[in-house]
Design a protein around this motif. Structure first.
Motif, PDB file in Angstrom:
ATOM      1  N   SER A   5       0.836  -1.201   0.000  1.00 54.11           N
ATOM      2  CA  SER A   5       0.000   0.000   0.000  1.00 54.11           C
ATOM      3  C   SER A   5       0.869   1.248   0.000  1.00 54.11           C
ATOM      4  O   SER A   5       1.911   1.309   0.647  1.00 54.11           O
ATOM      5  N   GLY A   6       0.440   2.234  -0.771  1.00 51.65           N
ATOM      6  CA  GLY A   6       1.169   3.482  -0.876  1.00 51.65           C
ATOM      7  C   GLY A   6       2.218   3.503  -1.965  1.00 51.65           C
ATOM      8  O   GLY A   6       2.766   4.566  -2.280  1.00 51.65           O
ATOM      9  N   SER A   7       2.507   2.351  -2.569  1.00 48.62           N
ATOM     10  CA  SER A   7       3.485   2.307  -3.656  1.00 48.62           C
ATOM     11  C   SER A   7       2.898   2.921  -4.930  1.00 48.62           C
ATOM     12  O   SER A   7       1.683   2.892  -5.151  1.00 48.62           O
ATOM     13  N   ILE A   8       3.784   3.457  -5.762  1.00 51.73           N
ATOM     14  CA  ILE A   8       3.381   4.000  -7.063  1.00 51.73           C
ATOM     15  C   ILE A   8       3.899   3.054  -8.132  1.00 51.73           C
ATOM     16  O   ILE A   8       5.097   2.750  -8.183  1.00 51.73           O
ATOM     17  N   ALA A   9       2.996   2.574  -8.986  1.00 51.28           N
ATOM     18  CA  ALA A   9       3.339   1.550  -9.976  1.00 51.28           C
ATOM     19  C   ALA A   9       2.956   1.994 -11.381  1.00 51.28           C
ATOM     20  O   ALA A   9       1.868   2.529 -11.597  1.00 51.28           O
ATOM     21  N   LEU A  10       3.846   1.748 -12.326  1.00 52.46           N
ATOM     22  CA  LEU A  10       3.566   1.949 -13.749  1.00 52.46           C
ATOM     23  C   LEU A  10       3.410   0.586 -14.385  1.00 52.46           C
ATOM     24  O   LEU A  10       4.290  -0.271 -14.264  1.00 52.46           O
ATOM     25  N   VAL A  11       2.274   0.367 -15.062  1.00 54.92           N
ATOM     26  CA  VAL A  11       2.009  -0.905 -15.750  1.00 54.92           C
ATOM     27  C   VAL A  11       1.839  -0.597 -17.226  1.00 54.92           C
ATOM     28  O   VAL A  11       0.876   0.063 -17.631  1.00 54.92           O
TER      29      VAL A  11
END
Length: 252
Positions: A5-11
């Protein structure tokens, strides 16, 4: 150990299919997710459909992952507008089916650019930002065809085999900087792109017969593997391909 939680992810390649399912899973796990694709309209529709899933934001940032200049500008925009990336999922990919002697030059280079070069370009650009921060997780989407293949998909298998080795090479260069690099290798999954194969009863029967689990994969089957690989639980897992294939690679 599995808290992301709180992570920033690029997919990348996340407007539909496996990419969309992975983005949804990360949203449900509490991440802020940046969707990516080349079709801005389709991407925005997906963003609107996923808005409200999980506590994090979902943002759409279209750019061409096969264009070095577009990748540099796109990753810079993501970090400027959303924040420093904790997670990258290199998912963009296409398939082409033809006998080896009938593969066109155009299809060969299209698969190389889309399936392999994109993962190199985006991975390199994101890693350049992760290294000074001393943290991050990169997950490349490989395939069962990173290990085995069938007639008619030689370019695809070649690119997915290369994704396996790109993952290992990235691990060798980046693990010492605190960046986890691994891959997920899906087997045969029901998606929009595989719909004709699913509808082919003879082929579907072959898949079920050669999969110990006895069925096609569902895209949500991949989410747990992704959450594991981007969470603290996988801190000492490096350079691996986690095959999510219902056991097919164990019996072929």
């Amino acid at each position: 150990m599995f808290d992301v939680s709180g992570s920033i992810a690029l997919v990348t390649g996340s407007s539909r299919g496996i990419g969309r399912a992975l983005a949804t899973g990360l949203l449900e796990a509490g991440c802020t997710v940046v969707l990516n694709g080349r079709d801005a309209d389709r991407l925005e529709r997906t963003r609107a459909e996923l808005a409200g899933v999980g506590p994090g934001r979902v943002v759409a940032v279209p750019f061409d992952v096969t264009d070095p200049a577009a990748v540099r500008a796109g990753v810079a925009r993501v970090e400027d507008e959303v924040g420093p990336l904790d997670v990258l999922v290199n998912n963009t990919g296409v398939q082409s089916r033809a006998p080896f002697t009938e593969v066109t030059d155009e299809d060969w280079y299209r698969l190389l650019d889309t399936n392999l070069t994109s993962a190199f370009l985006v991975g390199r650009e994101v890693a350049r930002r992760m290294v000074p921060r001393g943290r991050g997780r990169i997950v490349n989407i490989a395939s069962l065809q990173s290990e085995v293949t069938r007639p008619g998909i030689t370019p695809y298998a070649a690119t997915k085999g290369a994704i396996k080795m790109l993952t290992k090479g990235m691990c060798a260069d980046l693990a010492g900087s605190g960046i986890g690099v691994n891959a997920i290798g899906p087997g045969y999954f029901e998606t929009e792109l595989t719909a004709p194969l699913v509808a082919d009863e003879q082929f579907s029967a072959w898949v079920r017969a050669h999969t110990p689990a006895g069925r096609w994969g569902r895209v949500e089957d991949l989410v747990g593997a992704l959450v594991f690989l981007v969470s603290p639980a996988s801190a000492f897992v490096q350079g691996q391909v986690l095959y999510v294939d219902g056991g097919m690679s164990s019996v072929l």
